[in-house]
Design an enzyme around this catalytic site. Structure first.
Site, short mmCIF file in Angstrom:
data_model
loop_
_atom_site.label_atom_id
_atom_site.label_comp_id
_atom_site.label_asym_id
_atom_site.label_seq_id
_atom_site.Cartn_x
_atom_site.Cartn_y
_atom_site.Cartn_z
N HIS A 1 1.20 -56.93 -32.10
CA HIS A 1 -0.12 -56.78 -31.46
C HIS A 1 -0.27 -58.14 -30.52
CE1 HIS A 1 -4.66 -57.15 -31.19
NE2 HIS A 1 -4.59 -58.48 -31.42
N ASP B 1 -15.15 -49.47 -38.91
CA ASP B 1 -14.42 -50.61 -39.45
C ASP B 1 -14.90 -52.01 -38.86
OD1 ASP B 1 -14.11 -50.17 -36.65
OD2 ASP B 1 -12.06 -50.67 -36.65
N GLU C 1 -13.26 -51.42 -44.33
CA GLU C 1 -11.92 -50.80 -44.25
C GLU C 1 -10.91 -51.95 -44.86
OE1 GLU C 1 -9.30 -49.15 -40.38
OE2 GLU C 1 -9.58 -51.26 -40.34
#
Length: 247
Positions: free
Chosen positions: A170, A87, A154
Site C-alpha cells: 500500500h 466498508d 467489514e
C-alpha cells in the site's frame, strides 16, 4: 427540514443527521471489538493460546465515503450511502497462523446476533498482485434510543506475514500514485509468494509443536489446581472439583 428554517437551523439539522449516521457505524465497531476481546480472553484463559495477535479498526472519513460514492455513480440520500458503501466501518484481525484465520471466521459465524452477508476468500483465490486475506461483511445489530439498525462492518482476517506485505504494498502504491513500474510489480508479487511460503512453513511447525504437546503426558502441576480470572488467581476447593467431575 422546512422552508422556514434559518440557514443555521438547517446546518444544525444536517450535522445532527450526519453525526447520528456515523455514530451507528462507530457503535457497530465497538460491538465487534467487544466480541473479539471476549474471544481473546477466552482462548488465553482456557486454551493457553491466543490466535489473535492484534486488531485495528477504522471509520472511513466523510470525504473518503463521498469519493467512493462518486465512483459508484453518486447519491441522492443517506440511504444510498448505506446501500453502496459497505466498508464505512472496518476491522482488521491479524493472526499467528493460517489455520487461525478460518477458526476466527467460524467463531464469528457462530455468533447468533451477527449476520454474515458475504465472504471474499483471497486465501484460496489471491488477487493477481499476490494479496491474500479473508474478508467478511457482517451485519451487527445496533440498538439506539428509538430504533434498532443492522449496520455493516467489514472484517479482514490475515496472518502477520500477509499484513506486513499488504502494508508495504500500500505504501509503495501511494508513493507512485497507483502507477507502479512493472519491475516493482513483479518483485511485489515475488515477495507475496515468499510471504505465503513462510506462512505455510510456520503452519507446519505449529502442527508439529501441537502434536508433541498432545503426545506428552504431564502430571498435574500446582497451577492446574488454580483458576485465573481477570488476573486474579483462585484456589480450586476439592469439593468443587468433585462437583465438576460428577457432571
Amino acid at each position: 427540514m422546512t422552508a422556514n428554517d434559518s440557514p443555521i437551523e438547517q446546518l444544525k439539522r444536517i450535522r445532527h443527521q450526519l453525526t447520528r449516521f456515523m455514530m451507528t457505524y462507530q457503535f457497530a465497531l465497538l460491538e465487534v471489538e467487544t466480541k473479539i476481546e471476549i474471544l481473546q480472553q477466552e482462548f488465553q484463559l482456557l486454551h493457553d493460546y491466543n490466535p489473535i495477535e492484534h486488531t485495528k479498526s477504522r471509520l472511513k472519513d466523510p470525504e473518503s465515503i463521498m469519493k467512493k460514492l462518486m465512483r459508484k455513480g453518486g447519491a441522492t440520500a443517506l440511504d444510498d450511502i448505506r446501500s453502496f458503501v459497505k466498508d464505512i466501518a472496518g476491522i482488521r484481525i491479524t493472526c499467528s497462523f493460517l489455520s487461525d484465520i478460518y477458526r476466527i471466521a467460524d467463531m464469528l459465524r457462530n455468533q447468533d446476533d451477527l449476520n454474515i452477508v458475504s465472504v471474499k476468500d483471497y486465501l484460496r483465490h489471491p488477487k493477481p498482485n499476490g494479496y491474500k486475506s479473508l474478508h467478511l461483511l457482517i451485519e451487527v445489530p445496533v440498538y439506539m434510543s428509538d430504533r434498532q439498525e443492522a449496520v455493516p462492518v467489514e472484517v479482514q482476517i490475515r496472518t502477520i506475514a500477509m499484513d506486513f506485505w499488504a502494508s508495504l504494498e500500500h505504501k509503495i502504491f501511494y508513493k507512485f500514485n497507483g502507477s507502479v513500474p512493472d519491475r516493482l510489480l513483479a518483485e511485489l508479487k515475488e515477495a507475496a509468494d515468499t510471504a505465503s511460503e513462510l506462512d505455510e512453513k510456520m503452519e507446519r511447525l505449529q502442527r508439529e509443536v501441537e502434536e508433541i504437546k498432545h503426545a506428552a503426558s504431564e502430571l498435574p502441576s500446582e497451577s492446574d489446581m488454580r483458576l485465573l480470572i481477570d488476573r486474579q488467581s483462585f484456589a480450586i476447593p476439592e469439593p468443587l472439583l468433585r462437583l465438576v467431575e460428577e457432571e
